[in-house]
Motif scaffolding. Sequence first.
Motif: not given
Length: 153
Positions: A120-121, A116, A123, A114
């Motif tokens: 972070s989605r 992102d 996460r 992830g």
Amino acid sequence: MTVADGAEPPIDKTCGEGMMPETLASLHSLGIHLEREEGFRFDGICFVNEGMRAFAKFPGGQGLGLARPVLHGKLIARATECGVQLLWKTPVTEIDRDGVLARGSKIRARWIVGADGLASRVRRWGGLEPANSSTLRFANRRHYRLAPWSSFM
Ligand SMILES: Cc1cc2nc3c(=O)[nH]c(=O)nc-3n(C[C@H](O)[C@H](O)[C@H](O)COP(=O)(O)OP(=O)(O)OC[C@H]3O[C@@H](n4cnc5c(N)ncnc54)[C@H](O)[C@@H]3O)c2cc1C
């Protein structure tokens, strides 16, 4: 290996754009070679706050300041060379035990990384949110074309 990103290159974001000597060594080991003239080499870090300065030189090697989209371009080129499948404008909307859902299609994966960003989605979906949410901070970045006045970042 597949990379799915909701955006498309050149991807930029607010960043100090300074890479430490260890980062450069890691990039080198991944086959990404940055030429001396490609950015600005620096010898260490200096924090400046009103009348105070705290600085330290790296114990070994130099860091490199390089515009993020330039680094991103090099990462893309090397990943393509290594056979990585790059999917742009492909937001990931869900993860589960078998992979991720992106643009309505399932991408099967044994491992999900992830990378992102700050909010972070992946996460959050993985239940890895920190217990204490940090305070909101703001950052601005602007590029100026002028001669460096210090060998510190
Ligand atoms: C102000 C500031 C200055 C910084 N300065 C430095 C510095 O000088 N040197 C340094 O090494 N680090 C610096 N950092 C830290 C560095 O920016 C981050 O550690 C790094 O960018 C994190 O990488 P990442 O790939 O996880 O996220 P990011 O680089 O933020 O990339 C996230 C990517 O994920 C994509 N994405 C997000 N959600 C989804 C989704 N659901 N589906 C698909 N794609 C998605 C986005 O489009 C984006 O391309 C700085 C950070 C900030 C905030």
